[in-house]
Design a protein around this motif. Structure first.
Motif, PDB file in Angstrom:
ATOM      1  N   GLY A 146       0.786  -1.226   0.000  1.00  0.00           N
ATOM      2  CA  GLY A 146       0.000   0.000   0.000  1.00  0.00           C
ATOM      3  C   GLY A 146       0.820   1.280   0.000  1.00  0.00           C
ATOM      4  O   GLY A 146       0.249   2.365   0.076  1.00  0.00           O
ATOM      5  N   SER A 147       2.140   1.157  -0.127  1.00  0.00           N
ATOM      6  CA  SER A 147       3.010   2.346  -0.058  1.00  0.00           C
ATOM      7  C   SER A 147       3.480   2.786  -1.439  1.00  0.00           C
ATOM      8  O   SER A 147       3.263   2.098  -2.448  1.00  0.00           O
ATOM      9  CB  SER A 147       4.242   2.047   0.799  1.00  0.00           C
ATOM     10  OG  SER A 147       5.114   1.152   0.102  1.00  0.00           O
ATOM     11  N   VAL A 148       4.146   3.953  -1.463  1.00  0.00           N
ATOM     12  CA  VAL A 148       4.905   4.399  -2.621  1.00  0.00           C
ATOM     13  C   VAL A 148       6.377   4.178  -2.279  1.00  0.00           C
ATOM     14  O   VAL A 148       6.856   4.667  -1.248  1.00  0.00           O
ATOM     15  CB  VAL A 148       4.652   5.884  -2.940  1.00  0.00           C
ATOM     16  CG1 VAL A 148       5.585   6.363  -4.041  1.00  0.00           C
ATOM     17  CG2 VAL A 148       3.200   6.105  -3.351  1.00  0.00           C
ATOM     18  N   ALA A 149       7.092   3.428  -3.114  1.00  0.00           N
ATOM     19  CA  ALA A 149       8.477   3.065  -2.823  1.00  0.00           C
ATOM     20  C   ALA A 149       9.434   4.016  -3.526  1.00  0.00           C
ATOM     21  O   ALA A 149       9.407   4.142  -4.753  1.00  0.00           O
ATOM     22  CB  ALA A 149       8.745   1.630  -3.251  1.00  0.00           C
ATOM     23  N   LEU A 150      10.264   4.683  -2.747  1.00  0.00           N
ATOM     24  CA  LEU A 150      11.322   5.552  -3.269  1.00  0.00           C
ATOM     25  C   LEU A 150      12.560   4.696  -3.459  1.00  0.00           C
ATOM     26  O   LEU A 150      13.007   4.031  -2.524  1.00  0.00           O
ATOM     27  CB  LEU A 150      11.596   6.691  -2.282  1.00  0.00           C
ATOM     28  CG  LEU A 150      12.615   7.752  -2.689  1.00  0.00           C
ATOM     29  CD1 LEU A 150      12.121   8.564  -3.877  1.00  0.00           C
ATOM     30  CD2 LEU A 150      12.914   8.671  -1.498  1.00  0.00           C
ATOM     31  N   MET A 151      13.142   4.707  -4.666  1.00  0.00           N
ATOM     32  CA  MET A 151      14.156   3.699  -4.983  1.00  0.00           C
ATOM     33  C   MET A 151      15.246   4.257  -5.897  1.00  0.00           C
ATOM     34  O   MET A 151      14.993   5.148  -6.718  1.00  0.00           O
ATOM     35  CB  MET A 151      13.473   2.510  -5.667  1.00  0.00           C
ATOM     36  CG  MET A 151      14.322   1.272  -5.850  1.00  0.00           C
ATOM     37  SD  MET A 151      13.375  -0.071  -6.637  1.00  0.00           S
ATOM     38  CE  MET A 151      12.059  -0.345  -5.460  1.00  0.00           C
ATOM     39  N   ASP A 152      16.458   3.710  -5.762  1.00  0.00           N
ATOM     40  CA  ASP A 152      17.537   4.032  -6.691  1.00  0.00           C
ATOM     41  C   ASP A 152      17.154   3.564  -8.090  1.00  0.00           C
ATOM     42  O   ASP A 152      16.641   2.441  -8.250  1.00  0.00           O
ATOM     43  CB  ASP A 152      18.832   3.321  -6.287  1.00  0.00           C
ATOM     44  CG  ASP A 152      19.360   3.773  -4.943  1.00  0.00           C
ATOM     45  OD1 ASP A 152      19.085   4.926  -4.568  1.00  0.00           O
ATOM     46  OD2 ASP A 152      20.048   2.969  -4.286  1.00  0.00           O
ATOM     47  N   PHE A 153      17.459   4.393  -9.097  1.00  0.00           N
ATOM     48  CA  PHE A 153      17.239   3.931 -10.470  1.00  0.00           C
ATOM     49  C   PHE A 153      18.179   2.770 -10.786  1.00  0.00           C
ATOM     50  O   PHE A 153      17.795   1.805 -11.459  1.00  0.00           O
ATOM     51  CB  PHE A 153      17.455   5.072 -11.460  1.00  0.00           C
ATOM     52  CG  PHE A 153      17.217   4.673 -12.892  1.00  0.00           C
ATOM     53  CD1 PHE A 153      15.934   4.566 -13.389  1.00  0.00           C
ATOM     54  CD2 PHE A 153      18.292   4.371 -13.739  1.00  0.00           C
ATOM     55  CE1 PHE A 153      15.706   4.168 -14.701  1.00  0.00           C
ATOM     56  CE2 PHE A 153      18.071   3.980 -15.055  1.00  0.00           C
ATOM     57  CZ  PHE A 153      16.771   3.885 -15.541  1.00  0.00           C
ATOM     58  N   ASN A 154      19.403   2.867 -10.335  1.00  0.00           N
ATOM     59  CA  ASN A 154      20.381   1.798 -10.578  1.00  0.00           C
ATOM     60  C   ASN A 154      20.106   0.611  -9.652  1.00  0.00           C
ATOM     61  O   ASN A 154      20.877   0.304  -8.742  1.00  0.00           O
ATOM     62  CB  ASN A 154      21.800   2.320 -10.368  1.00  0.00           C
ATOM     63  CG  ASN A 154      22.221   3.283 -11.462  1.00  0.00           C
ATOM     64  OD1 ASN A 154      21.561   3.388 -12.502  1.00  0.00           O
ATOM     65  ND2 ASN A 154      23.312   3.993 -11.251  1.00  0.00           N
ATOM     66  N   SER A 155      18.993  -0.032  -9.902  1.00  0.00           N
ATOM     67  CA  SER A 155      18.558  -1.156  -9.079  1.00  0.00           C
ATOM     68  C   SER A 155      18.287  -2.394  -9.922  1.00  0.00           C
ATOM     69  O   SER A 155      17.694  -3.363  -9.432  1.00  0.00           O
ATOM     70  CB  SER A 155      17.287  -0.775  -8.308  1.00  0.00           C
ATOM     71  OG  SER A 155      16.282  -0.280  -9.194  1.00  0.00           O
ATOM     72  N   GLY A 156      18.716  -2.371 -11.191  1.00  0.00           N
ATOM     73  CA  GLY A 156      18.442  -3.508 -12.062  1.00  0.00           C
ATOM     74  C   GLY A 156      16.945  -3.777 -12.138  1.00  0.00           C
ATOM     75  O   GLY A 156      16.138  -2.852 -12.264  1.00  0.00           O
ATOM     76  N   ASP A 157      16.577  -5.049 -12.026  1.00  0.00           N
ATOM     77  CA  ASP A 157      15.144  -5.387 -12.012  1.00  0.00           C
ATOM     78  C   ASP A 157      14.648  -5.688 -10.592  1.00  0.00           C
ATOM     79  O   ASP A 157      13.562  -6.238 -10.413  1.00  0.00           O
ATOM     80  CB  ASP A 157      14.848  -6.563 -12.948  1.00  0.00           C
ATOM     81  CG  ASP A 157      15.639  -7.811 -12.599  1.00  0.00           C
ATOM     82  OD1 ASP A 157      16.330  -7.811 -11.551  1.00  0.00           O
ATOM     83  OD2 ASP A 157      15.576  -8.798 -13.359  1.00  0.00           O
ATOM     84  N   ALA A 158      15.448  -5.276  -9.590  1.00  0.00           N
ATOM     85  CA  ALA A 158      15.033  -5.500  -8.198  1.00  0.00           C
ATOM     86  C   ALA A 158      13.805  -4.671  -7.839  1.00  0.00           C
ATOM     87  O   ALA A 158      13.150  -4.940  -6.816  1.00  0.00           O
ATOM     88  CB  ALA A 158      16.189  -5.164  -7.246  1.00  0.00           C
ATOM     89  N   TRP A 159      13.475  -3.680  -8.663  1.00  0.00           N
ATOM     90  CA  TRP A 159      12.265  -2.890  -8.401  1.00  0.00           C
ATOM     91  C   TRP A 159      11.010  -3.775  -8.374  1.00  0.00           C
ATOM     92  O   TRP A 159      10.016  -3.437  -7.717  1.00  0.00           O
ATOM     93  CB  TRP A 159      12.108  -1.791  -9.457  1.00  0.00           C
ATOM     94  CG  TRP A 159      11.922  -2.273 -10.862  1.00  0.00           C
ATOM     95  CD1 TRP A 159      12.892  -2.581 -11.763  1.00  0.00           C
ATOM     96  CD2 TRP A 159      10.680  -2.519 -11.526  1.00  0.00           C
ATOM     97  NE1 TRP A 159      12.342  -3.003 -12.954  1.00  0.00           N
ATOM     98  CE2 TRP A 159      10.982  -2.966 -12.835  1.00  0.00           C
ATOM     99  CE3 TRP A 159       9.341  -2.399 -11.151  1.00  0.00           C
ATOM    100  CZ2 TRP A 159      10.004  -3.297 -13.764  1.00  0.00           C
ATOM    101  CZ3 TRP A 159       8.360  -2.734 -12.079  1.00  0.00           C
ATOM    102  CH2 TRP A 159       8.699  -3.168 -13.372  1.00  0.00           C
TER     103      TRP A 159
END
Length: 400
Positions: A146-159
């Motif tokens: 239920g959240s919005v995830a703030l993430m590094d772009f350089n994360s491969g497909d781990a998103w």
């Protein structure tokens, strides 16, 4: 345009493999022919147009620049062909920390197959979490669902891990630098309903600091991206060959002038401008040093949209040539023969008698070359079944 005795050359092959291996390159002369300053200026011009994704304003401007350069160089018969492309158009959006008056622009990523990052009317308001680089360890003890995830772009497909855990949206932070593979990992070939956005590094780091120092934050997001049909263009210019015997041969040099990015609104395509820059330099060279054969300079768009520009060129010209028509005739006969079980098939392997073919293209080539027992049997069977007719020594499709 002269009739194509078609010599289709990949542009990279022209640059790398056209000269024999033993030819010495005069780099001083090469530098004079294509001055570094002019090459850099041309690339800067294209890269400075904003997004050059086909259908975006930057690509439209690039098409106009190519036309102007072709005419300034002095190419003959400068021609423009228009066709349509379907593209995801970024309509804009923003994020806002609840309790703050500041609205920060966001950009959507390329659709998940066809599903864009468009949010419902009125947007969404959700908790924000810092998902780090998208690894499960980065989200340990955090309420991801239920959240919005703030993430590094350089994360491969781990998103995708955040998606598995129930995140409602992902916000990627612009990296200091990245590589091609990172962008590739953000294209998805399934219609996952998970909006994904891009924010600049300064905004992303500020949000991270807020989470670290002030605790839980709530974000409000609004955004829209629509699929639209937009025009794109191929631009052609010609330098006629000077040799009376060879000028009917046509060599096509092709490069694309559009660009691609996993964030469609942010596709300046500096590296991707190298091809069209080289094409313009070659046009200048051959204008000053006329070739024996006729050379057509073809600037295409929608390269990253299924080679739409190249396909349009082929549809307009190559498909009218006799070798292509003959090949399509053979293909239709083979398809009809397969439908009537005249050819043994096991998966992608085909056989008749002792002759075997790995793949359908090999099968079609075997018929087209006409040197096999297989070709004779298919021809005879097709004539007997009425799929072909013979007239004056030539074979034609029935009813044509």
């Amino acid at each position: 345009m002269p009739k194509f005795a078609m010599r289709w050359m990949a542009f990279g092959w022209i640059l790398v493999g056209a000269a024999p291996a033993w030819t010495e390159v005069d780099f001083a002369e090469l530098a004079r022919t294509a001055p570094v300053e002019r090459v850099q200026q041309t690339m800067d011009t294209f890269a400075g147009l904003g997004s050059r994704v086909a259908g975006y304003r930057g690509a439209d401007q690039a098409a106009q620049i190519v036309q102007e350069r072709f005419r300034a160089i002095g190419l003959d018969d400068v021609t423009v062909h228009e066709y349509d492309v379907s593209i995801p158009v970024d309509k804009g959006g923003f994020l806002q920390v609840v309790g703050s008056d500041e609205k920060v622009p966001i950009h959507g990523l390329w659709p998940n197959l066809v599903k864009t990052s468009t949010l419902p009317e009125g947007g969404m308001t959700k908790r924000l979490i810092d998902a780090g680089a998208g690894e499960y360890a980065d989200m340990d003890s955090k309420q991801v669902e239920g959240s919005v995830a703030l993430m590094d772009f350089n994360s491969g497909d781990a998103w995708l891990n955040a998606a598995y855990l129930g995140a409602q949206a992902i916000i990627f932070i612009e990296p200091d630098s990245t590589v091609y593979l990172e962008g590739e990992k953000k294209f998805l070939t399934m219609p996952l309903d998970l909006p994904r956005f891009w924010v600049n590094r300064q905004v992303g780091q500020h949000l991270r600091r807020q989470l670290a120092t002030e605790g839980e934050q709530t974000l409000h997001l609004q955004y829209r991206m629509d699929w639209e049909r937009r025009p794109a263009w191929n631009i052609l210019g010609t330098i006629p060959g000077y040799d009376p015997l060879l000028k009917e041969d046509v060599i096509v040099l092709e490069a694309y002038y559009d660009a691609m990015s996993v964030v469609p609104a942010l596709a300046p395509g500096a590296e991707q401008a190298s091809g069209i820059t080289a094409l313009l330099e070659l046009a200048r060279y051959f204008r000053e040093n006329p070739p024996a054969r006729t050379v057509v300079f073809l600037a295409t768009s929608a390269h990253h949209l299924g080679l739409r520009g190249v396909d349009d060129f082929i549809q307009r010209y190559l498909r009218k040539e006799e070798p292509f028509i003959e090949h399509m005739l053979v293909r239709r006969v083979v398809d009809a023969a397969l439908a009537r079980n005249m050819i043994a098939q096991d998966g992608i392997h085909y056989a008749i008698g002792e002759e075997e073919f790995a793949g359908k293209e090999a099968l079609v080539r075997g018929v087209a070359e006409g040197r096999t027992e297989f070709a004779d049997r298919v021809d005879y069977a097709a004539l007997a079944e009425g799929m072909l007719r013979q007239s004056g020594g030539a074979i034609h499709l029935a009813l044509e």
